[in-house]
Design a protein around this motif. Structure first.
Motif, PDB file in Angstrom:
ATOM      1  N   SER A 175      20.350  29.903  32.366  1.00 49.26           N
ATOM      2  CA  SER A 175      21.144  30.833  31.566  1.00 49.26           C
ATOM      3  C   SER A 175      22.323  30.170  30.859  1.00 49.26           C
ATOM      4  O   SER A 175      22.784  30.655  29.822  1.00 49.26           O
ATOM      5  CB  SER A 175      21.653  31.985  32.446  1.00 49.26           C
ATOM      6  OG  SER A 175      22.480  31.481  33.490  1.00 49.26           O
ATOM      7  N   ASP A 202      12.535  27.279  33.792  1.00 45.07           N
ATOM      8  CA  ASP A 202      13.119  28.496  33.235  1.00 45.07           C
ATOM      9  C   ASP A 202      13.517  28.207  31.794  1.00 45.07           C
ATOM     10  O   ASP A 202      14.144  27.185  31.495  1.00 45.07           O
ATOM     11  CB  ASP A 202      14.350  28.920  34.039  1.00 45.07           C
ATOM     12  CG  ASP A 202      13.989  29.496  35.398  1.00 45.07           C
ATOM     13  OD1 ASP A 202      12.848  29.973  35.562  1.00 45.07           O
ATOM     14  OD2 ASP A 202      14.860  29.474  36.299  1.00 45.07           O
ATOM     15  N   PRO A 213      10.761  37.164  28.533  1.00 43.72           N
ATOM     16  CA  PRO A 213      11.582  36.695  29.647  1.00 43.72           C
ATOM     17  C   PRO A 213      10.740  36.286  30.848  1.00 43.72           C
ATOM     18  O   PRO A 213      10.807  36.887  31.922  1.00 43.72           O
ATOM     19  CB  PRO A 213      12.461  37.911  29.964  1.00 43.72           C
ATOM     20  CG  PRO A 213      11.606  39.085  29.586  1.00 43.72           C
ATOM     21  CD  PRO A 213      10.836  38.635  28.365  1.00 43.72           C
ATOM     22  N   MET A 242      17.719  31.771  30.080  1.00 39.08           N
ATOM     23  CA  MET A 242      17.144  32.734  31.020  1.00 39.08           C
ATOM     24  C   MET A 242      17.189  32.213  32.453  1.00 39.08           C
ATOM     25  O   MET A 242      17.091  31.005  32.690  1.00 39.08           O
ATOM     26  CB  MET A 242      15.683  33.033  30.661  1.00 39.08           C
ATOM     27  CG  MET A 242      15.497  33.650  29.298  1.00 39.08           C
ATOM     28  SD  MET A 242      13.751  34.039  28.996  1.00 39.08           S
ATOM     29  CE  MET A 242      13.802  34.423  27.249  1.00 39.08           C
ATOM     30  N   ASP A 259       9.698  33.735  33.773  1.00 35.28           N
ATOM     31  CA  ASP A 259      10.382  32.715  34.574  1.00 35.28           C
ATOM     32  C   ASP A 259       9.438  31.577  34.933  1.00 35.28           C
ATOM     33  O   ASP A 259       8.273  31.544  34.540  1.00 35.28           O
ATOM     34  CB  ASP A 259      11.027  33.332  35.816  1.00 35.28           C
ATOM     35  CG  ASP A 259      10.038  33.845  36.852  1.00 35.28           C
ATOM     36  OD1 ASP A 259       8.832  33.507  36.782  1.00 35.28           O
ATOM     37  OD2 ASP A 259      10.469  34.593  37.762  1.00 35.28           O
ATOM     38  N   ALA A 282      19.877  34.211  24.889  1.00 34.50           N
ATOM     39  CA  ALA A 282      18.482  33.802  25.075  1.00 34.50           C
ATOM     40  C   ALA A 282      17.580  34.291  23.950  1.00 34.50           C
ATOM     41  O   ALA A 282      16.489  33.743  23.754  1.00 34.50           O
ATOM     42  CB  ALA A 282      17.965  34.342  26.415  1.00 34.50           C
ATOM     43  N   ASN A 334       7.836  38.165  34.889  1.00 37.53           N
ATOM     44  CA  ASN A 334       8.953  38.644  34.082  1.00 37.53           C
ATOM     45  C   ASN A 334       9.271  40.091  34.444  1.00 37.53           C
ATOM     46  O   ASN A 334       8.435  40.803  35.002  1.00 37.53           O
ATOM     47  CB  ASN A 334       8.682  38.463  32.577  1.00 37.53           C
ATOM     48  CG  ASN A 334       7.673  39.429  32.010  1.00 37.53           C
ATOM     49  OD1 ASN A 334       7.748  40.638  32.212  1.00 37.53           O
ATOM     50  ND2 ASN A 334       6.700  38.896  31.259  1.00 37.53           N
TER      51      ASN A 334
END
Length: 331
Positions: free
Chosen positions: A105, A97, A63, A101, A65, A111, A70
């Motif tokens: 999103s 991104d 995850p 996520m 960014d 994700a 993260n």
């Protein structure tokens, strides 16, 4: 994997002057088409004069960014620092991104339900969006860590690669990820009690079969979570050396010599697989492209949580040389 500031008295006027940020370009929002909603990112700088390079920064694993941070403990801001360094040299960049996520999103509902080909499709979507927004004929793709593997996969095929100027592979594995993961697990003596289980799970996923996480030691269950096994299967199937061997565009392999996650050996394997690729090894530079002048692992890892620490010397210079004169970019 989806699992990885004195003690001087100064006047109020002087403080106010210091507090003013340096003039420079600001982030501008930019979007690309995603499967079910937009992919979102930040454009820093503008291609001026006409024809100046634009770099797309593809994030690494988990995850992570658009800034390179993260919630699992990484706060190095590597991608933001890269963008700022490039902008100071007149080179625009786009930080993104990943689908599903952060601000992207809405692109997918889950994700975790993604594969390397999904991320490749997103790279192509971003390349198209950047070309339309900026007017550049092609986009340089900079992939960091796992993002480098995605970048390599995105370059396969003449039609797919048509909008890509070339690649910058930063801290990118040169071997299949399963092999890299095995080495990482073996390197930590504390993993001895669970090593056999971990290696067996990797082998099974490499074969395209899934693993029952409940059958594994609790310490391994996050790494081999059922939700990410589809992604792991797709990632383990990629061979970066074979991908770079097929590359028909300029490629820069950029590797820190104090990287605890990806070895110098990986960078050399990539360069050997494509004699036209350019290899730049950066001394005292780690996986998040920060300076580490010691072998102390704790000091190395401390940089992962220090957004105020600048990038290591030479990182931005190497990228600028390459994207402005890819045929003459050797240090």
């Amino acid at each position: 994997m989806k699992a990885f500031l004195f003690g001087l008295a100064v006047s109020a006027a002087a403080l106010a002057a210091v507090a003013q940020p340096a003039a420079g370009p600001r982030d501008q929002p930019i979007e690309a088409r995603g499967p079910f909603g937009p992919l979102k990112g930040s454009l820093l700088g503008a291609p001026a004069p006409a024809g100046a390079p634009v770099v797309l920064i593809v994030p690494g694993s988990g995850p992570t960014d658009r800034n390179g941070n993260n919630p699992l403990g990484v706060n190095a801001a590597t991608y933001r620092l890269l963008a700022q360094g490039l902008a100071a040299r007149g080179i625009a960049s786009v930080r993104i991104d990943k689908r599903g996520m952060f601000e992207s999103s809405k692109a997918v509902a889950d994700a975790n339900a993604v594969t390397i080909p999904d991320y490749v499709a997103d790279v192509h979507s971003w390349v198209g969006a950047i070309r339309r927004s900026t007017g550049v004929p092609c986009v340089w793709v900079l992939g960091h860590s796992e993002g480098g593997m995605v970048a390599l996969a995105a370059l396969q095929g003449r039609e797919a690669a048509s909008g890509i100027c070339g690649l910058v592979l930063a801290a990118t594995p040169g071997r299949p990820v399963g092999q890299v993961l095995r080495d990482q697990l073996r390197a930590n003596p504390a993993n001895a009690p669970i090593l056999d289980q971990a290696l067996a799970a990797i082998t099974r996923l490499e074969g395209g079969a899934r693993v029952d996480p409940a059958s594994l030691h609790p310490a391994l269950q996050p790494l081999f979570n059922e939700a990410v096994q589809g992604f792991l299967i797709s990632a383990f199937a990629q061979d970066p050396a074979k991908l770079i061997a097929a590359a028909q565009k300029p490629v820069l392999v950029l590797q820190g010599e104090r990287d605890l996650q990806v070895a110098v050996q990986d960078a050399r394997l990539l360069a050997q697989a494509n004699p036209n690729a350019q290899l730049v090894l950066l001394p005292d530079t780690n996986h998040v492209l920060k300076a580490v002048p010691t072998d102390d692992a704790a000091a190395n890892m401390a940089t992962y949580a220090n957004p105020g620490q600048p990038l290591a010397p030479g990182v931005v210079d190497a990228i600028v040389r390459f994207v402005t004169a890819p045929g003459k970019a050797r240090p």
